[in-house]
Design an enzyme around this catalytic site. Structure first.
Site: not given
Length: 424
Positions: A161, A231, A285, A309
């Site tokens: 972003y 991640k 995830d 987000d």
């Protein structure tokens, strides 16, 4: 003041929120603060005034008064002033330190850069805080939605972003390709032909202040667990860095107030302080599925921007609707509240959309100001209104025996509940 703010609606009274000389995060809040408000695009023109009505009533019930300062961004700013984000709007939010905004439309693939991102960046609102809690009476896809009570702390200024990217086929994109392949030695990893490129910056500074905000929130609000979501198994030096720097904050700055998952086994039963916070981490995830399968095990979640987000919207969906999900962007001594949902332009002007998310965002702003009594009044009235079955179409259509109200009518009834409760 009028000379400095030609493109805003200046109130005739009120005092600005200030910060302490000793601590930039400690606010000096008057009982009659000036609060800038952006109604927003599309349905923002309806949910903005509806939220004001409820927030005004809650402030009055607690012995206070809000002096609204209407400022402009997006469609309303373009129509009035030919600018997406007038300088006066940013200046007002900087000077008066707190504000609330409705949804602003961001085009996909072309057009101007996101005004939401621009405001967060220019005001350095580095923590996007999104609570996800269930309101009884809202239809939910879960059988047990009441188990969900998490607060997402999403880093607001870095990651993808940051907006550092180059369009496929441009000279700049080809220069990035040449740099990656020739200078950095990553030849053979990129496909032939046009490709767009973006940079994903995650810094120690940005990470630590976000995680610090999440831990402080957990300590202040008696929450037990802060989970770093990343991640880092794949992106070892960006999201992996987020994880490592997050643990550094926990281990180096909080003493016995914070215990990390790595050292939890060293603490014997009975020796963990009752008011201590545990910090652990989960792969992004995996966290998405654990939010469904082990919902009640999580509390405060801290993560980079893109993960935040996705995950905050997934959490909001479990509560039944983005239309009830609030948010607030926080920086050092500065905050801008905003609902999670978009501008829904196809419903604009129909007086039908749910203003709950913007109303609850205002309650988060009250909490930021230290007005917990006013925030509680809003929450109590909203819950009672929804349980009554007199609700907007998004909830009513999924209820048996519900009664449909318009945006303004719903807000009026919530405000009346606050007034009735304060008079007893």
């Amino acid at each position: 003041m009028n000379d400095r703010y030609e493109r805003v609606d200046v109130p005739t009274g009120g005092e600005p929120v200030a910060v302490s000389d000793a601590d930039a995060n400690e606010l000096d809040v008057p009982d009659d603060p000036i609060v800038p408000i952006i109604h927003g695009d599309g349905t923002g023109a309806e949910v903005g005034p509806a939220a004001q009505r409820v927030l005004d009533e809650a402030a009055e019930a607690s012995g206070r008064e809000i002096h609204w300062m209407r400022v402009y961004a997006g469609e309303s700013a373009r129509e009035r002033y030919g600018a997406n984000l007038p300088d006066e709007t940013v200046t007002a939010l900087e000077e008066f330190r707190v504000g609330i905004k409705g949804p602003l439309t961001t085009p996909v693939g072309a057009g101007f850069r996101s005004l939401n991102v621009a405001l967060r960046t220019r005001l350095d609102l580095y923590a996007n805080v999104r609570p996800a809690t269930y309101l009884d009476g809202v239809p939910s896809p879960r059988r047990d939605p009441g188990e969900l009570d998490v607060v997402v702390f999403r880093e607001n200024t870095e990651d993808v972003y940051a907006g550092v990217e180059w369009e496929a086929g441009t000279e700049e994109a080809e220069r990035v390709r040449e740099f990656v392949e020739d200078e950095m030695g990553e030849e053979g990893l990129l496909h032939d032909g046009p490709a767009g490129f973006g940079v994903k910056p995650i810094s120690e500074f940005g990470t630590k202040r976000l995680v610090r905000e999440a831990i402080d929130y957990a300590l202040d609000r008696d929450r037990d667990l802060v989970t770093l979501v990343h991640k880092g198994n794949i992106m070892k030096f960006t999201e992996g860095g987020f994880r490592d720097w997050g643990y550094e904050v926990a281990e180096d700055e909080y003493g016995e107030e914070v215990i990390t998952e790595d050292t939890l086994w060293e603490v014997r039963d009975g020796e963990v302080p009752d008011d201590a916070v545990v910090v652990n981490d989960r792969i992004a995830d995996n966290m998405l599925q654990q939010l469904l399968t082990r919902t009640d095990e999580y509390d405060v979640l801290a993560m980079p921007n893109l993960n935040g987000d996705y995950l905050s919207d997934a959490a909001a969906a479990q509560t039944g609707s983005l239309g009830i999900s609030p948010g607030i962007n926080v920086g050092d001594g500065r905050a801008l509240a905003e609902p999670v949902h978009g501008s829904a332009p196809r419903y604009a002007g129909q007086d039908k959309v749910n203003p709950t998310a913007m109303i609850r965002s205002g309650a988060l702003l009250f909490e930021y100001l230290g007005w917990d009594d006013a925030a509680d009044a809003v929450d109590t009235a909203l819950r009672a209104q929804i349980e009554s079955g007199r609700v907007t179409y998004d909830i009513e259509r999924n209820l048996d025996g519900g009664e449909r109200l318009g945006t303004s009518e719903f807000a009026t009834e919530v405000a009346e509940r606050i007034a009735a409760r304060s008079s007893t």
